[in-house]
Design a protein around this motif. Structure first.
Motif, short mmCIF file in Angstrom:
data_model
loop_
_atom_site.label_atom_id
_atom_site.label_comp_id
_atom_site.label_asym_id
_atom_site.label_seq_id
_atom_site.Cartn_x
_atom_site.Cartn_y
_atom_site.Cartn_z
N THR A 46 0.34 2.59 1.18
CA THR A 46 0.11 3.97 1.56
C THR A 46 1.45 4.69 1.67
N GLN A 136 2.65 14.34 -8.38
CA GLN A 136 2.59 14.76 -6.98
C GLN A 136 2.03 13.63 -6.11
N PHE A 137 2.75 13.31 -5.04
CA PHE A 137 2.27 12.36 -4.04
C PHE A 137 2.23 13.05 -2.69
N GLN A 138 1.35 12.56 -1.80
CA GLN A 138 1.19 13.13 -0.46
C GLN A 138 1.27 12.00 0.56
N GLN A 141 -1.45 9.02 1.12
CA GLN A 141 -2.10 8.71 -0.15
C GLN A 141 -2.00 7.22 -0.46
N LYS A 142 -3.10 6.62 -0.89
CA LYS A 142 -3.10 5.22 -1.34
C LYS A 142 -2.47 5.16 -2.72
N VAL A 143 -1.59 4.18 -2.93
CA VAL A 143 -0.88 4.03 -4.20
C VAL A 143 -0.82 2.57 -4.62
N PRO A 156 -0.80 6.50 -8.57
CA PRO A 156 -1.93 6.75 -7.67
C PRO A 156 -2.94 5.62 -7.75
N TYR A 157 -3.66 5.40 -6.66
CA TYR A 157 -4.70 4.36 -6.63
C TYR A 157 -6.03 4.96 -6.98
#
Length: 157
Positions: A46, A136-138, A141-143, A156-157
């Protein structure tokens, strides 16, 4: 008069070629030939924090393009000043100053906008990955962390 026509051509060439940096290796979406068809580790986690950074990409020419072009342009400009030994000194000073300026331009052209991603893996380990800012990531966020060791990308996941 023909010498003065070379200056704009040399300057345009410098700025055109200095912008030819290969930014693909720093993207999380681009794989090298060695990575294709190779098994890669996947770790889930995460995003905890994100920080904008820059990557200073290596010059494909080892700085010769910017420095060499700058020295040429600076030397040509310096050669337009004075006469005799004064012209030689101005030419040398112009070449040195031009080389420094050209190297600086090339270095700036080889900077890539990136993100530093701090990720807490599902196993509880904190890792940081820097990659090109093309996604873009936040926070929260699950990755997926793909790869291992010094060759990891985040998706991204």
């Amino acid at each position: 008069m023909k010498r003065l026509l070379l200056l704009p051509v040399a300057a345009i060439s410098l700025f055109t070629l200095a912008g030819c940096v290969n930014t693909a290796p720093y993207s999380g979406d681009v794989y090298s030939a060695n990575q294709a068809k190779a098994s890669q580790n996947v770790t889930y986690g995460t995003v905890v924090a994100i920080r904008p950074v820059q990557i200073q990409a290596d010059s494909r020419t080892g700085g010769l393009l910017g420095g060499g072009s700058g020295a040429l342009i600076g030397g040509l400009l310096g050669n337009q000043i004075g006469g005799g030994s004064g012209r030689k000194i101005a030419t040398a000073a112009g070449a040195i100053g031009g080389a420094m300026a050209g190297t600086s331009v090339e270095d700036r052209a080889n900077r890539i906008n990136a993100v530093e991603l701090e990720i807490r893996t599902d196993a509880g380990r904190d890792v940081v990955v820097v990659q090109k800012a093309d996604r873009q990531f936040q926070p929260g966020q699950k990755v997926r962390l793909i790869g291992s060791g010094s060759n990891v990308s985040v998706a991204p996941y």
